[in-house]
Scaffold this active site. Sequence first.
Site, PDB file in Angstrom:
ATOM      1  N   LYS A 214       0.842  -1.197   0.000  1.00  0.00           N
ATOM      2  CA  LYS A 214       0.000   0.000   0.000  1.00  0.00           C
ATOM      3  C   LYS A 214       0.884   1.257   0.000  1.00  0.00           C
ATOM      4  O   LYS A 214       0.693   2.157  -0.787  1.00  0.00           O
ATOM      5  CB  LYS A 214      -0.907  -0.025   1.230  1.00  0.00           C
ATOM      6  N   GLU A 220      10.594  -4.814   4.248  1.00  0.00           N
ATOM      7  CA  GLU A 220      10.647  -6.225   3.844  1.00  0.00           C
ATOM      8  C   GLU A 220      10.286  -6.368   2.365  1.00  0.00           C
ATOM      9  O   GLU A 220      10.963  -7.070   1.600  1.00  0.00           O
ATOM     10  CB  GLU A 220       9.655  -7.071   4.659  1.00  0.00           C
ATOM     11  N   GLY A 275      -4.744  -2.035   5.084  1.00  0.00           N
ATOM     12  CA  GLY A 275      -3.975  -3.183   4.597  1.00  0.00           C
ATOM     13  C   GLY A 275      -4.672  -4.508   4.866  1.00  0.00           C
ATOM     14  O   GLY A 275      -4.809  -5.360   3.986  1.00  0.00           O
ATOM     15  N   ARG A 276      -5.160  -4.683   6.097  1.00  0.00           N
ATOM     16  CA  ARG A 276      -5.784  -5.964   6.457  1.00  0.00           C
ATOM     17  C   ARG A 276      -7.203  -6.105   5.911  1.00  0.00           C
ATOM     18  O   ARG A 276      -7.858  -7.116   6.132  1.00  0.00           O
ATOM     19  CB  ARG A 276      -5.742  -6.152   7.973  1.00  0.00           C
ATOM     20  N   GLU A 361      -4.551  -6.852  14.807  1.00  0.00           N
ATOM     21  CA  GLU A 361      -4.058  -5.527  14.417  1.00  0.00           C
ATOM     22  C   GLU A 361      -5.201  -4.513  14.541  1.00  0.00           C
ATOM     23  O   GLU A 361      -4.984  -3.342  14.826  1.00  0.00           O
ATOM     24  CB  GLU A 361      -3.493  -5.548  12.985  1.00  0.00           C
ATOM     25  N   HIS A 392      -5.306 -33.358  17.893  1.00  0.00           N
ATOM     26  CA  HIS A 392      -4.212 -34.187  18.409  1.00  0.00           C
ATOM     27  C   HIS A 392      -3.061 -33.331  18.907  1.00  0.00           C
ATOM     28  O   HIS A 392      -1.929 -33.797  18.995  1.00  0.00           O
ATOM     29  CB  HIS A 392      -3.746 -35.158  17.332  1.00  0.00           C
ATOM     30  N   LYS A 512       9.620  -1.269  14.096  1.00  0.00           N
ATOM     31  CA  LYS A 512      10.217  -0.926  12.800  1.00  0.00           C
ATOM     32  C   LYS A 512      11.306   0.116  12.986  1.00  0.00           C
ATOM     33  O   LYS A 512      12.391   0.017  12.434  1.00  0.00           O
ATOM     34  CB  LYS A 512       9.148  -0.339  11.864  1.00  0.00           C
TER      35      LYS A 512
HETATM   36  O1  F6P Z   1       2.437  -4.488   9.702  1.00  0.00           O
HETATM   37  C1  F6P Z   1       1.975  -3.179   9.591  1.00  0.00           C
HETATM   38  C2  F6P Z   1       1.435  -2.902   8.266  1.00  0.00           C
HETATM   39  O2  F6P Z   1       1.311  -1.535   8.189  1.00  0.00           O
HETATM   40  C3  F6P Z   1       0.113  -3.597   7.985  1.00  0.00           C
HETATM   41  O3  F6P Z   1      -0.978  -2.927   8.487  1.00  0.00           O
HETATM   42  C4  F6P Z   1       0.144  -3.680   6.513  1.00  0.00           C
HETATM   43  O4  F6P Z   1      -0.805  -4.582   6.048  1.00  0.00           O
HETATM   44  C5  F6P Z   1       1.565  -4.093   6.274  1.00  0.00           C
HETATM   45  O5  F6P Z   1       2.300  -3.352   7.237  1.00  0.00           O
HETATM   46  C6  F6P Z   1       2.113  -3.895   4.905  1.00  0.00           C
HETATM   47  O6  F6P Z   1       2.086  -2.570   4.515  1.00  0.00           O
HETATM   48  P1  F6P Z   1       2.253  -2.150   2.996  1.00  0.00           P
HETATM   49  O7  F6P Z   1       1.124  -2.770   2.230  1.00  0.00           O
HETATM   50  O8  F6P Z   1       2.201  -0.664   2.991  1.00  0.00           O
HETATM   51  O9  F6P Z   1       3.571  -2.671   2.517  1.00  0.00           O
END
Ligand code: F6P
Length: 559
Positions: A214, A220, A275-276, A361, A392, A512
């Site tokens: 987003k 990452e 995002g979620r 979240e 199990h 972060k």
């Molecule tokens: O983990 C925090 C967060 O901001 C989430 O809410 C989001 O889904 C994720 O990082 C990834 O963010 P982006 O889509 O901006 O890379």
Amino acid sequence: MSIYPFVRPQPLTSSPAWKALQAHQQAIRNTSLRQLFADDPHRGDRLAAEGAGLYLDYAKNRITDETLGLLEKLAEQCGLHQHVEAMFKGKKINITEQRAALHIALRAAADEQISVDGRNVVPDVHTTLARMAEFSEQVRSGAWLGYTGKRIRNVINIGIGGSALGPVMAYEALRHYSQRDIDFRFISNMDATDFTEATRGLDPEETLFIVCSKTFVTLETLTNARAAREWCLNKLGNKEALRRHFVAISTNAEEVSRFGIDTAEMFGFWDWVGGRYSIDSAIGLSTMIAIGPARFTEMLNGFHAMDLHFRHTPLRQNLPALMGLLAIWNTNFLDARTVAVLPYEQYLARFPAYLQQLTMESNGKHVTLAGTTVDYQTGPIYWGEPGTNGQHSFYQLIHQGTHLISCDFIGFCQALNPLGDQHDELMANLFAQTEALAFGKTREQVAAEGIPDWQAPHRVFEGNRPSNTILAERLTPYSLGTLVALYEHSVFTQGVIWNIDSFDQWGVELGKQLAKRTSPELESTDDPPLKHDSSTNALMRRYRSLKKGAAMATGYDGD
Ligand code: F6P
């Protein structure tokens, strides 16, 4: 700054409905599910609701009709209906970020009007869906070729959090409907093993990367996207080639082009999609390529059906509202602090992981909308595994441990891969577990089985463990949509009662920021002095020295 109109003058715990629920809990605390079912032979039919193709049995919760009435009052006093309308009308209910939370617009019909800041967003949604459909069809049909003219055989989604969990969950859930001659893989972790294993054995000439972010600044994702770019360039040797092998999904066109992806190869979405909550946006492109645009539309229709159900159904028949209010009852009045999500469907193996972000979240918050520290528990911990595997493993603790854990069982009446009687066996386990949790096994029953006295205490099951059971006819794109939307709106309902912002995630930021400060200290070869606390310093010193040891052993020269 505009102030959200629903900031409440009175703390939740001193509201009349909350106090009435506390008194009521005391009054019924010794009433067991065994008793409640014995007193009312129709309880199982009465305490159930149906909507958008899902059936919810909530009879095995420790509630009476009075509990339901009081929860209904609580919802009224907290203005649930008004909050729902505010969300559906695009009001900026994410107050700390001053944004709307309009995931419902992502599945709205083309002729609906939903405005944010005076602009109807539905046409933009449908324009993007049409572009996604065109692109998906090109990849699925083989019309979209790699730079060297080879057909795309591998689609790799790079993203993390909401930009990964939705795509991977939906792909796994709908794999039955997927195009099998394309391999779908997912990379999210900063751990290079994720990248290495996901690309192992693949040919860059046949691989398409979908970089989902987003913000397009997530460390990452950008790190993995850079690794993917190198991986492609090594084989294709030409920057021009990347156009056929990379697309971006983002709200941030500037960063996308800074990274080197042409914005013509970008699919956008909007700041009002969390995002979620983004699985229905362009973030779902990998899902659409896997199952095709028509089935993707079926999934959106499922979401939409649950949206309408949530918005328009009276509370006693309203699945998400009921589930949300029952979560409040279990969390705040019965002190059940975790919820086990137990899908009896192998394709939903990643569903609990997806729900963890959605629920935790969203509702892992400790201050109200007004910024006051809460004096009650908020978001419970969600976790789970598909049945019967969990039986199990951790079910022992649910049945006989000291924690009260409420369970959501999810099952389907028709198998996608019928094999002998296995589906009946699977579902027999689901039903049996809900019974065993609710009714347990008494000392008398144990004795009647001839169990010796000394062993009896170990063989007695107290029962009285609350559960919901969600049944659908079959796992389809449509029913998956209804199921996800059910939880989205249940989470929303809980957030409204707790008076928290379910749509921000400031808690993720601190880790972060600290990682940014720490990584140069680990990467530097001249061991700069460490200025953390003594525990972190000691850990980092050990890491640095063992890392060097490993470098010597493997011949790694630190580059
Ligand atoms: O983990 C925090 C967060 O901001 C989430 O809410 C989001 O889904 C994720 O990082 C990834 O963010 P982006 O889509 O901006 O890379």
